[in-house]
Design a protein around this motif. Structure first.
Motif, mmCIF file in Angstrom:
data_model
loop_
_atom_site.group_PDB
_atom_site.id
_atom_site.type_symbol
_atom_site.label_atom_id
_atom_site.label_comp_id
_atom_site.label_asym_id
_atom_site.label_seq_id
_atom_site.Cartn_x
_atom_site.Cartn_y
_atom_site.Cartn_z
ATOM 1 N N ILE A 99 -23.279 -82.306 -20.350
ATOM 2 C CA ILE A 99 -22.851 -81.534 -21.525
ATOM 3 C C ILE A 99 -21.409 -81.090 -21.337
ATOM 4 N N GLU A 100 -21.065 -80.635 -20.147
ATOM 5 C CA GLU A 100 -19.687 -80.208 -19.857
ATOM 6 C C GLU A 100 -18.715 -81.369 -19.998
ATOM 7 N N SER A 101 -19.165 -82.583 -19.660
ATOM 8 C CA SER A 101 -18.260 -83.742 -19.735
ATOM 9 C C SER A 101 -17.779 -83.997 -21.156
ATOM 10 N N THR A 102 -18.547 -83.545 -22.150
ATOM 11 C CA THR A 102 -18.126 -83.761 -23.531
ATOM 12 C C THR A 102 -16.970 -82.856 -23.921
ATOM 13 N N THR A 103 -16.626 -81.895 -23.053
ATOM 14 C CA THR A 103 -15.482 -81.024 -23.338
ATOM 15 C C THR A 103 -14.203 -81.553 -22.682
ATOM 16 N N ILE A 104 -14.318 -82.620 -21.891
ATOM 17 C CA ILE A 104 -13.162 -83.186 -21.193
ATOM 18 C C ILE A 104 -12.552 -84.269 -22.058
ATOM 19 N N PRO A 105 -11.257 -84.173 -22.372
ATOM 20 C CA PRO A 105 -10.630 -85.203 -23.210
ATOM 21 C C PRO A 105 -10.855 -86.593 -22.622
ATOM 22 N N ASP A 106 -11.179 -87.534 -23.468
ATOM 23 C CA ASP A 106 -11.396 -88.946 -23.158
ATOM 24 C C ASP A 106 -12.752 -89.239 -22.519
ATOM 25 N N ALA A 107 -13.414 -88.264 -21.884
ATOM 26 C CA ALA A 107 -14.680 -88.563 -21.201
ATOM 27 C C ALA A 107 -15.734 -89.030 -22.195
ATOM 28 N N ASP A 108 -15.956 -88.257 -23.273
ATOM 29 C CA ASP A 108 -16.960 -88.670 -24.239
ATOM 30 C C ASP A 108 -16.471 -89.835 -25.080
ATOM 31 N N SER A 109 -15.145 -89.951 -25.302
ATOM 32 C CA SER A 109 -14.639 -91.053 -26.108
ATOM 33 C C SER A 109 -14.824 -92.387 -25.394
ATOM 34 N N ILE A 110 -14.768 -92.392 -24.060
ATOM 35 C CA ILE A 110 -15.039 -93.624 -23.312
ATOM 36 C C ILE A 110 -16.502 -94.008 -23.494
ATOM 37 N N GLU A 111 -17.382 -93.043 -23.366
ATOM 38 C CA GLU A 111 -18.817 -93.291 -23.573
ATOM 39 C C GLU A 111 -19.072 -93.854 -24.962
ATOM 40 N N LEU A 112 -18.472 -93.236 -25.971
ATOM 41 C CA LEU A 112 -18.672 -93.685 -27.345
ATOM 42 C C LEU A 112 -18.061 -95.062 -27.580
ATOM 43 N N ALA A 170 -19.949 -83.750 -30.369
ATOM 44 C CA ALA A 170 -18.752 -83.150 -29.769
ATOM 45 C C ALA A 170 -17.496 -83.922 -30.150
ATOM 46 N N HIS A 171 -17.648 -85.222 -30.340
ATOM 47 C CA HIS A 171 -16.510 -86.064 -30.712
ATOM 48 C C HIS A 171 -16.207 -85.956 -32.209
ATOM 49 N N ALA A 172 -17.257 -86.022 -33.023
ATOM 50 C CA ALA A 172 -17.073 -86.065 -34.476
ATOM 51 C C ALA A 172 -16.895 -84.691 -35.114
ATOM 52 N N ALA A 173 -17.584 -83.687 -34.583
ATOM 53 C CA ALA A 173 -17.551 -82.353 -35.184
ATOM 54 C C ALA A 173 -17.646 -81.304 -34.086
ATOM 55 N N PRO A 174 -16.609 -81.151 -33.271
ATOM 56 C CA PRO A 174 -16.687 -80.252 -32.114
ATOM 57 C C PRO A 174 -17.023 -78.811 -32.458
ATOM 58 N N GLN A 175 -16.772 -78.413 -33.692
ATOM 59 C CA GLN A 175 -17.038 -77.032 -34.076
ATOM 60 C C GLN A 175 -18.529 -76.727 -34.154
ATOM 61 N N VAL A 176 -19.399 -77.744 -34.178
ATOM 62 C CA VAL A 176 -20.834 -77.482 -34.295
ATOM 63 C C VAL A 176 -21.543 -77.385 -32.947
ATOM 64 N N VAL A 177 -20.864 -77.717 -31.867
ATOM 65 C CA VAL A 177 -21.491 -77.630 -30.543
ATOM 66 C C VAL A 177 -20.974 -76.382 -29.834
ATOM 67 N N PRO A 178 -21.728 -75.876 -28.854
ATOM 68 C CA PRO A 178 -21.287 -74.669 -28.138
ATOM 69 C C PRO A 178 -19.885 -74.851 -27.568
ATOM 70 N N GLY A 179 -19.028 -73.849 -27.801
ATOM 71 C CA GLY A 179 -17.627 -74.004 -27.445
ATOM 72 C C GLY A 179 -17.176 -73.320 -26.173
ATOM 73 N N THR A 180 -17.850 -72.250 -25.774
ATOM 74 C CA THR A 180 -17.437 -71.521 -24.573
ATOM 75 C C THR A 180 -18.361 -71.835 -23.411
ATOM 76 N N ASP A 181 -17.927 -71.503 -22.210
ATOM 77 C CA ASP A 181 -18.771 -71.717 -21.027
ATOM 78 C C ASP A 181 -20.095 -70.972 -21.167
ATOM 79 N N TYR A 187 -27.036 -72.880 -23.954
ATOM 80 C CA TYR A 187 -27.473 -74.138 -24.565
ATOM 81 C C TYR A 187 -28.217 -74.995 -23.535
ATOM 82 N N VAL A 188 -27.652 -75.115 -22.344
ATOM 83 C CA VAL A 188 -28.300 -75.873 -21.271
ATOM 84 C C VAL A 188 -29.640 -75.232 -20.910
#
Length: 198
Positions: A99-112, A170-181, A187-188
């Motif tokens: 879940i944290e990896s989706t907050t790292i730039p490029d990490a989730d975009s590589i997966e997608l 997280a990629h398409a609509a980051p505002q809908v997923v939990p934003g802070t630690d 959430y986890v």
């Protein structure tokens, strides 16, 4: 993220790892189509000759980049999780890390990008192997909690599917997923409660 090098910095010969890192970052930005030798060379402050010193062709670079992705995004994560003391802590660590990896730039975009090109002849076998390994490993964690094999497999599929859906959101609509630690931590916890419920 690959930083642009100056001419002075390229006096040290680039390694194959430099090229695979650049290719993986390019995949994250624009999919496989973004892996082109001349733009990568320019971004690295190098010549095409440097590329051909390490790779026979673009396909060889793509294969090396995909191997790097598998190593960094699956093998390394499993190794980190395995360092935890018990199955529940392992499961929580795994879910928190992905879940944290989706907050790292490029990490989730590589997966997608991998998923978007799942039928590509280079991507298909790697993606199939990675997905099977992730599901099987997650099923092992559920089995370690005492669940029967079939139920452990079902919950593993659910957990991996939840991660992929979260990455897409997280990629398409980051505002809908939990934003802070703190929000991600809660959430986890909720995911763990749901997927381990008896």
């Amino acid at each position: 993220m690959v930083e642009r090098r100056t001419r002075k910095q390229t006096a040290t010969r680039l390694t194959a790892e430099d090229w695979t890192a650049a290719a993986l970052a390019a995949i994250g930005r624009g999919g496989l189509a973004a892996v082109a030798v001349e733009p990568l060379a320019a971004g690295l402050g190098a010549t095409k000759g440097s590329f051909y010193w390490h790779f026979a062709n673009r396909d060889a670079l793509i294969e090396a980049a995909l191997q790097r992705w598998e190593t960094e995004h699956t093998d390394a994560v499993i190794a980190m999780v395995e360092a935890q003391p018990d199955p529940l802590t392992k499961l929580r660590t795994l879910i928190a890390v992905v879940i944290e990896s989706t907050t790292i730039p490029d990490a989730d975009s590589i997966e997608l990008a991998m998923l978007a090109t799942a039928d590509h002849p280079h991507v298909a076998p790697v993606l199939a192997r990675v997905t099977q390994r992730r599901v099987a490993y997650t099923a092992e964690l559920f089995a370690g909690l005492g669940l029967p094999a079939e139920e452990a497999q079902h919950r593993a599929l659910l957990a991996v599917s939840a991660y992929l859906g979260h990455a897409q959101l997280a990629h398409a609509a980051p505002q809908v997923v939990p934003g802070t630690d703190a929000e991600r931590g809660r959430y986890v916890d909720r995911i763990i409660a749901l997927v381990t419920a008896r």
